[in-house]
Scaffold this motif. Sequence first.
Motif, PDB file in Angstrom:
ATOM      1  N   LEU A 101      12.516   1.024   3.312  1.00 40.62           N
ATOM      2  CA  LEU A 101      13.139   2.124   2.606  1.00 40.62           C
ATOM      3  C   LEU A 101      11.576   2.732   2.141  1.00 40.62           C
ATOM      4  CD1 LEU A 101      16.285   1.156   0.628  1.00 40.62           C
ATOM      5  CD2 LEU A 101      15.905   2.826   2.558  1.00 40.62           C
ATOM      6  N   ILE A 102      10.530   1.860   1.641  1.00 38.32           N
ATOM      7  CA  ILE A 102       9.393   2.242   1.143  1.00 38.32           C
ATOM      8  C   ILE A 102       8.584   3.055   2.106  1.00 38.32           C
ATOM      9  CG2 ILE A 102       7.126   1.662   0.131  1.00 38.32           C
ATOM     10  CD1 ILE A 102       8.566  -0.860  -1.330  1.00 38.32           C
ATOM     11  N   ALA A 103       8.463   2.229   3.377  1.00 42.68           N
ATOM     12  CA  ALA A 103       7.760   2.940   4.300  1.00 42.68           C
ATOM     13  C   ALA A 103       8.394   4.169   5.012  1.00 42.68           C
ATOM     14  CB  ALA A 103       7.918   1.771   5.680  1.00 42.68           C
ATOM     15  N   GLY A 104       9.835   4.263   4.674  1.00 42.75           N
ATOM     16  CA  GLY A 104      10.523   5.630   5.156  1.00 42.75           C
ATOM     17  C   GLY A 104      10.258   6.677   4.051  1.00 42.75           C
ATOM     18  N   ALA A 105      10.149   6.174   2.797  1.00 40.36           N
ATOM     19  CA  ALA A 105       9.535   7.239   1.678  1.00 40.36           C
ATOM     20  C   ALA A 105       8.256   7.726   2.026  1.00 40.36           C
ATOM     21  CB  ALA A 105       9.747   6.735   0.421  1.00 40.36           C
ATOM     22  N   TRP A 106       7.458   6.785   2.360  1.00 43.22           N
ATOM     23  CA  TRP A 106       6.082   7.007   2.792  1.00 43.22           C
ATOM     24  C   TRP A 106       5.901   8.032   3.741  1.00 43.22           C
ATOM     25  CZ3 TRP A 106       2.426   6.257   6.759  1.00 43.22           C
ATOM     26  CH2 TRP A 106       1.060   6.347   6.423  1.00 43.22           C
ATOM     27  N   ALA A 107       6.491   7.845   4.917  1.00 44.46           N
ATOM     28  CA  ALA A 107       6.382   8.541   6.052  1.00 44.46           C
ATOM     29  C   ALA A 107       7.142  10.068   5.814  1.00 44.46           C
ATOM     30  CB  ALA A 107       7.320   8.123   7.209  1.00 44.46           C
ATOM     31  N   ALA A 130      13.432  11.320   1.752  1.00 49.79           N
ATOM     32  CA  ALA A 130      13.344  10.003   2.287  1.00 49.79           C
ATOM     33  C   ALA A 130      14.569   9.520   2.344  1.00 49.79           C
ATOM     34  CB  ALA A 130      12.445   9.422   1.228  1.00 49.79           C
ATOM     35  N   PRO A 131      14.597   8.096   3.112  1.00 44.18           N
ATOM     36  CA  PRO A 131      16.111   7.442   3.300  1.00 44.18           C
ATOM     37  C   PRO A 131      16.583   7.134   1.956  1.00 44.18           C
ATOM     38  CG  PRO A 131      14.197   6.637   4.599  1.00 44.18           C
ATOM     39  CD  PRO A 131      13.486   7.484   3.581  1.00 44.18           C
ATOM     40  N   LYS A 132      17.998   6.958   2.092  1.00 48.95           N
ATOM     41  CA  LYS A 132      18.756   6.780   0.851  1.00 48.95           C
ATOM     42  C   LYS A 132      18.437   5.505   0.157  1.00 48.95           C
ATOM     43  CE  LYS A 132      21.340  10.260   0.099  1.00 48.95           C
ATOM     44  NZ  LYS A 132      20.846  11.104  -1.178  1.00 48.95           N
ATOM     45  N   GLY A 133      18.074   5.315  -1.089  1.00 53.18           N
ATOM     46  CA  GLY A 133      17.722   4.137  -1.864  1.00 53.18           C
ATOM     47  C   GLY A 133      16.178   4.161  -2.330  1.00 53.18           C
ATOM     48  N   ARG A 173       0.805  -1.233  -0.030  1.00 53.91           N
ATOM     49  CA  ARG A 173       0.057   0.033  -0.062  1.00 53.91           C
ATOM     50  C   ARG A 173       0.823   0.988   0.089  1.00 53.91           C
ATOM     51  NH1 ARG A 173      -2.186   2.045   5.542  1.00 53.91           N
ATOM     52  NH2 ARG A 173      -2.465   4.600   4.943  1.00 53.91           N
ATOM     53  N   PHE A 174       1.951   1.173   0.912  1.00 54.50           N
ATOM     54  CA  PHE A 174       2.959   2.542   1.053  1.00 54.50           C
ATOM     55  C   PHE A 174       3.477   2.793  -0.549  1.00 54.50           C
ATOM     56  CE2 PHE A 174       4.008   1.348   5.558  1.00 54.50           C
ATOM     57  CZ  PHE A 174       2.802   2.012   6.045  1.00 54.50           C
ATOM     58  N   GLU A 175       3.887   1.679  -1.268  1.00 52.18           N
ATOM     59  CA  GLU A 175       4.478   1.998  -2.522  1.00 52.18           C
ATOM     60  C   GLU A 175       3.383   2.398  -3.373  1.00 52.18           C
ATOM     61  OE1 GLU A 175       6.837  -0.224  -6.048  1.00 52.18           O
ATOM     62  OE2 GLU A 175       6.116  -1.457  -4.496  1.00 52.18           O
ATOM     63  N   SER A 189      11.508   9.885 -14.383  1.00 56.09           N
ATOM     64  CA  SER A 189      12.274   9.241 -13.047  1.00 56.09           C
ATOM     65  C   SER A 189      12.425  10.829 -12.087  1.00 56.09           C
ATOM     66  CB  SER A 189      13.663   8.688 -13.595  1.00 56.09           C
ATOM     67  OG  SER A 189      14.532   9.569 -14.414  1.00 56.09           O
ATOM     68  N   ALA A 190      12.286  10.143 -10.857  1.00 56.33           N
ATOM     69  CA  ALA A 190      12.348  11.370  -9.661  1.00 56.33           C
ATOM     70  C   ALA A 190      12.750  10.491  -8.438  1.00 56.33           C
ATOM     71  CB  ALA A 190      10.856  11.710  -9.771  1.00 56.33           C
ATOM     72  N   ASP A 191      13.787  10.961  -7.844  1.00 54.90           N
ATOM     73  CA  ASP A 191      14.229  10.446  -6.703  1.00 54.90           C
ATOM     74  C   ASP A 191      13.544  11.050  -5.490  1.00 54.90           C
ATOM     75  OD1 ASP A 191      15.970   9.064  -8.267  1.00 54.90           O
ATOM     76  OD2 ASP A 191      18.008  10.246  -7.539  1.00 54.90           O
ATOM     77  N   VAL A 192      13.145  10.188  -4.735  1.00 56.90           N
ATOM     78  CA  VAL A 192      12.555  10.695  -3.346  1.00 56.90           C
ATOM     79  C   VAL A 192      13.608  10.849  -2.194  1.00 56.90           C
ATOM     80  CG1 VAL A 192      10.440  10.162  -1.955  1.00 56.90           C
ATOM     81  CG2 VAL A 192      10.698   8.792  -4.005  1.00 56.90           C
ATOM     82  N   HIS A 193      14.581  10.043  -2.284  1.00 60.69           N
ATOM     83  CA  HIS A 193      15.721  10.277  -1.577  1.00 60.69           C
ATOM     84  C   HIS A 193      16.719  11.429  -1.570  1.00 60.69           C
ATOM     85  CE1 HIS A 193      18.530   7.506  -4.179  1.00 60.69           C
ATOM     86  NE2 HIS A 193      18.513   8.805  -4.548  1.00 60.69           N
ATOM     87  N   LYS A 194      16.425  12.466  -2.784  1.00 60.71           N
ATOM     88  CA  LYS A 194      16.825  13.927  -2.862  1.00 60.71           C
ATOM     89  C   LYS A 194      16.022  14.686  -2.072  1.00 60.71           C
ATOM     90  CE  LYS A 194      19.997  12.808  -6.760  1.00 60.71           C
ATOM     91  NZ  LYS A 194      19.735  11.397  -7.012  1.00 60.71           N
ATOM     92  N   TYR A 195      15.512  15.628  -2.966  1.00 57.19           N
ATOM     93  CA  TYR A 195      14.825  16.495  -2.066  1.00 57.19           C
ATOM     94  C   TYR A 195      13.472  16.206  -1.517  1.00 57.19           C
ATOM     95  CZ  TYR A 195      18.201  19.924  -4.149  1.00 57.19           C
ATOM     96  OH  TYR A 195      19.217  20.586  -4.179  1.00 57.19           O
ATOM     97  N   GLY A 196      12.984  14.705  -1.840  1.00 58.26           N
ATOM     98  CA  GLY A 196      11.813  14.157  -1.259  1.00 58.26           C
ATOM     99  C   GLY A 196      12.007  13.976   0.183  1.00 58.26           C
TER     100      GLY A 196
END
Length: 536
Positions: free
Chosen positions: A388-394, A345-348, A166-168, A336-343
């Motif tokens: 990592l998915i949970a970290g990005a969602w959070a 989120a945790p790396k990866g 769901r988070f993804e 393509s868009a990185d969440v672990h940059k300016y999003g």
Amino acid sequence: MEDSLRRLRASANLFLSQYEPVLLVAAPLFAVVVARALHSFLRVLQEKGFKAAMLGFIMSFAKSIPGVSGYIEAQKRKVVEQLQSGNKSTRDGWVNDLLGIGLGRGVMEELKEARSKDAEWQGKCSGTVYIGGNQHEGHYALTNEAYSMFSHTNPLHQDVFHSVARFEAEVVAMTAALLGSKVKESGGQICGNMTSGGTESILLAVKTSRDFMKAKKGIMKPEMIIAVSAHSAYDKAAQYFNIKLQRVPVNKDFVVDVKAVRKCINSNTILIVGSAPGFPHGIIDPIEELGELASHFGTCLHVDLCLGGFVLPFARKLGYPIPPFDFSVRGVTSISADVHKYGLAPKGTSIVLYRNHEIRKHQFVAVTEWSGGLYVSPTMAGSRPGGLIAGAWAAMMSLGMNGYLENTRQIMEVSKKIIKGIEEIPELFVIGKPDMTVVAFGSKVIDIFEVNDIISSKGWHLNALQRPNSIHICVTLQHVFVYENFLKDLRESVEAVKENPGPVSGGLAPVYGAAGKMPDRGLVQDLLMEFMDSSC
């Protein structure tokens, strides 16, 4: 007719009878060898151009001379050792075998000691760490906690870990909404997946475009067109997926030359690439013009928003003059868009998006003949870290629109202040007109790589660029409160180089300078390979 054939046969036999039989056997074989060699040379000539092909031939010949090859290898080792800057000595004492008796909780002390030896990165790195503060507080601590809560989950097993599945889906949907999925022009079918980072997102977009165009147009010898400023992940994709790379120049504004792109399009073109912004100079390519080309010729267009995906939508809302870059542009097939940059989120964590499901289906791998059962996987990795998915969602849920807008306001303002500060240093110039938070600068009067060595000695970690020789800083939340220190150290570094020009002891300016001027790019490639082989 038969008489004519007999006379022709007799004439041929009479003519050939004067030659030794061994020559008659060897001649066709020799012709095949010559033809293959000529074909190889013409292929290299086509791929690299006359100058590069001839230079490669000359270097290959020179290396065959006794003593020359050994001398080149010795010089390469010296350069690699300089690039290493003493890293080999730090390997002393590294563990090479599993401990007979484990450390238990004592391993935490080992981790703390190892971390204490890392470079001081707080506020001193170009890009790298995008979250403000430290890991014990605020957003940093929140994403760490979210990761640890789901660190042993795996979205490969959707029947078990419903939460991360769901988070993804929600992270993908929220990112798609930022990048145009809600506008009419997008078609309303934007879909995608989370990946391990920008490189995997790019690899998947390239692979998917290749297979989609093969199914759509039957293209068997795929080619893609990128600017010289496009990320090196496209070179990796070209090598991995056997795609011919057409590299085009940037214009005087340091964006892709659209006319050059147009000239490279042919019946084998599967993909055009645009960057928003380009990593080197922080400038957005003319995505609308590329979209028109892609639509007209029926090819795919990928927009690299790895750096800008979580800045440009908010900068536009804040009133900055951001040109079109997302799925609202006709012709864009993937992003393509990185969440672990300016999003933040945790790396990866990154996202790859597609205009519709028909395209994305070519990303998947489905296996039906495995004795282990039926198998299907959406991305390059099978098992993926649910943490990592949970970290990005959070990260996205905790910040919300208001959080991202405020972060963007801060980093955009600091970027403008840094641009102004650099422009006030007479010896430096800013490259182009940065659209975002990457500021590249060079010099026509001093060696910019020597400046980089001096400012590196003050603890700053910037990125060295080439063509033109320059360095850049990628502004993050880490720089909001220290940008004045950066400008002060930069001014002092420029003055130091002016007063004492020449290589800094232990600095890398000579290596960067020599690599930039070295005509044999194959030798530079060898150096990089040697460096990587000795580093991992």
